[in-house]
Design an enzyme around this catalytic site. Sequence first.
Site, PDB file in Angstrom:
ATOM      1  N   ASP A   1       0.896  -1.167  -0.062  1.00 39.20           N
ATOM      2  CA  ASP A   1       0.057   0.039  -0.045  1.00 39.20           C
ATOM      3  C   ASP A   1       0.945   1.332  -0.134  1.00 39.20           C
ATOM      4  O   ASP A   1       2.085   1.089   0.109  1.00 39.20           O
ATOM      5  CB  ASP A   1      -0.982   0.046   1.252  1.00 39.20           C
ATOM      6  CG  ASP A   1      -0.305  -0.444   2.435  1.00 39.20           C
ATOM      7  OD1 ASP A   1       1.028  -0.445   2.438  1.00 39.20           O
ATOM      8  OD2 ASP A   1      -0.888  -0.562   3.522  1.00 39.20           O
TER       9      ASP A   1
ATOM     10  N   ASN B   1      -7.074  -2.161  14.641  1.00 37.33           N
ATOM     11  CA  ASN B   1      -8.480  -2.613  14.259  1.00 37.33           C
ATOM     12  C   ASN B   1      -8.602  -3.679  13.506  1.00 37.33           C
ATOM     13  O   ASN B   1      -9.685  -4.183  12.714  1.00 37.33           O
ATOM     14  CB  ASN B   1      -9.206  -1.330  13.673  1.00 37.33           C
ATOM     15  CG  ASN B   1      -8.586  -0.868  12.422  1.00 37.33           C
ATOM     16  OD1 ASN B   1      -7.669  -1.857  11.750  1.00 37.33           O
ATOM     17  ND2 ASN B   1      -9.221   0.047  11.806  1.00 37.33           N
TER      18      ASN B   1
ATOM     19  N   HIS C   1      -7.036  -4.275  10.403  1.00 38.35           N
ATOM     20  CA  HIS C   1      -6.781  -3.874   8.810  1.00 38.35           C
ATOM     21  C   HIS C   1      -5.451  -4.715   8.429  1.00 38.35           C
ATOM     22  O   HIS C   1      -4.431  -4.748   9.167  1.00 38.35           O
ATOM     23  CB  HIS C   1      -6.983  -2.480   8.643  1.00 38.35           C
ATOM     24  CG  HIS C   1      -5.671  -1.819   8.882  1.00 38.35           C
ATOM     25  ND1 HIS C   1      -5.845  -0.490   9.610  1.00 38.35           N
ATOM     26  CD2 HIS C   1      -4.399  -1.890   8.885  1.00 38.35           C
ATOM     27  CE1 HIS C   1      -4.693  -0.102   9.690  1.00 38.35           C
ATOM     28  NE2 HIS C   1      -3.675  -0.896   9.224  1.00 38.35           N
TER      29      HIS C   1
ATOM     30  N   GLU D   1      -9.817  -1.674   5.525  1.00 35.88           N
ATOM     31  CA  GLU D   1     -10.204  -1.267   6.796  1.00 35.88           C
ATOM     32  C   GLU D   1     -11.692  -2.007   7.054  1.00 35.88           C
ATOM     33  O   GLU D   1     -12.161  -2.583   6.047  1.00 35.88           O
ATOM     34  CB  GLU D   1     -10.696   0.076   6.682  1.00 35.88           C
ATOM     35  CG  GLU D   1      -9.266   1.173   6.541  1.00 35.88           C
ATOM     36  CD  GLU D   1      -8.715   1.228   7.889  1.00 35.88           C
ATOM     37  OE1 GLU D   1      -8.576   0.269   8.776  1.00 35.88           O
ATOM     38  OE2 GLU D   1      -8.127   2.511   7.887  1.00 35.88           O
TER      39      GLU D   1
END
Length: 530
Positions: free
Chosen positions: A67, A136, A138, A143
Amino acid sequence: MRIITCDTYEELSKKAAKIVASQITLKPDSVLGLATGSTPVGMYSALAKLCKRGELDFSEVKTFNLDEYYPISKANKQSYDYFMRKNLFSKINIKNENVHIPNGETTDPKKECEDYEKQIKASGGIDLQVLGIGQNGHIGFNEPDASLNSYTHLANLSENTISANSRFFDTPSEVPKQAMTMGISTILNAKKIILLASGANKRRVVSELINGGINTSIPATMLKTHPDVTLICDKDAYIGAKLGIDIGGTNIKVAVIDSDKVVYKCHFKTGATEEKILSSLIEKIKSINASFNITTVGIGTPGIIKNGKVTSANLPFSDTPLQSIIAKETGLCTTVDNDANCAALGEVVFGNTKDCENIVLVTLGTGIGGGIIMHRQILHSNNNMGEIGHFVIQAENGRPCKCGQHGCWEQYCSMTAFIKDAKQLALENPDSILFGMIKNDKLSGKDIFKAIDCGCEVAQKVFDRYVRYLALGINSLVNIFGPDAVVLAGGVTEQGDKLLNPLKRLIKNDIRIEISDLQNDAGALGAAML
Ligand code: GLP
């Protein structure tokens, strides 16, 4: 999913580097998928060292990064382009044209993502994908969402990620709000995946990944559909708090252990029915989990446990699938064992025999219970074992026992037996001090010792006989198990040296005899360590 646990971040980095290095050694033109974030930095440094020493050759290797923020210039120190060059590419012999990172400077991110996906395909696909994990859940910048995008795409960053990643920027407002990221299908198309997790801030998500189902609200759980995923985590990320529960006939005791320390203790009344016990346990576990982030639950219960099912004479459990009910209702990894086994484990982990490898715990209560620890593990069999109160020490004219045998040890050395013997001898000697201690037809263990302190020969006689029987049993246990120590627990052990000194004189081979310093807490503590 395979799980490799490491004691430290350094160990995690070395293990991950070893896997990447093996991949390159076996296939020098491997296509690697690479991740950023702080977690893989140690692995990159270990790989760079191998390359510098001439032990690893990146000349044929191709890489695709997961990414990149959008928009961001390559010169920006927070760009993943900058990060990769600083931490890896500038230190290894990789060819510039073999390095691929989504271009954060593009004016057409949609086309950039489509081209990126095509380039991955054209390279023959990713052989080994390295991943980190966001707090979280990801992976890349995929996400949590109701549905997840499959291929490389432009993603909006969640508030949680912006806040977590703001530590690298001067102010949170500088964190880009978007990023280009490989999609879940891009990642799952890799032949092999390693996922690195380090630090206590990853504990909850690692626990959810291990214990939970597959859910788009934790994107990393999608990895569970891949046949070759290895999770490598350090102790801080993997070991959360452990919850131990000791179900007794009257009270249920609870202990929470975090980083080898007891951080919470409580107890509540044991319900009268199976349903009441189960619902109170589930409610308690859920509320404790909300505050302590529990990774495992251990439960000690009286009775016989087979495949997590409990049958107990002292509790309303009959073939009750305790383990599966608790695991299903709380979503936590749950283990069930006999309460005396748990207490023995508690002693060897937290008690005054924590320096020992092998111990036998003897609990002198209403009956005699016990647990055997060999090499710091509970000694188990497929059948009920550790019923040390029921080996026969009086073959002829032995006292009848409720187990159906005669002459069982607990008929001579339980507190019940000790008091019964004392009372009988007192009644036979109405002029004794001990006789005078009987109130309302009742005598307590403490009364017997009070009488001894007052010079009562009758009480002394009962106690001497008790100690002889106790030594007889302990010597047999020592012969069978050869422990480093025998630990005694139960009301009579409150007497300390008054019990220990005469007992030790009758024990073979100077074996170490200890009085439990945990007593009734040992069960919940040991259960947590199951
Ligand atoms: C970023 C990256 C992820 C990475 C995550 C965790 O959000 N896009 O690929 O896994 O950070 O980073 P760290 O390892 O610093 O916790």
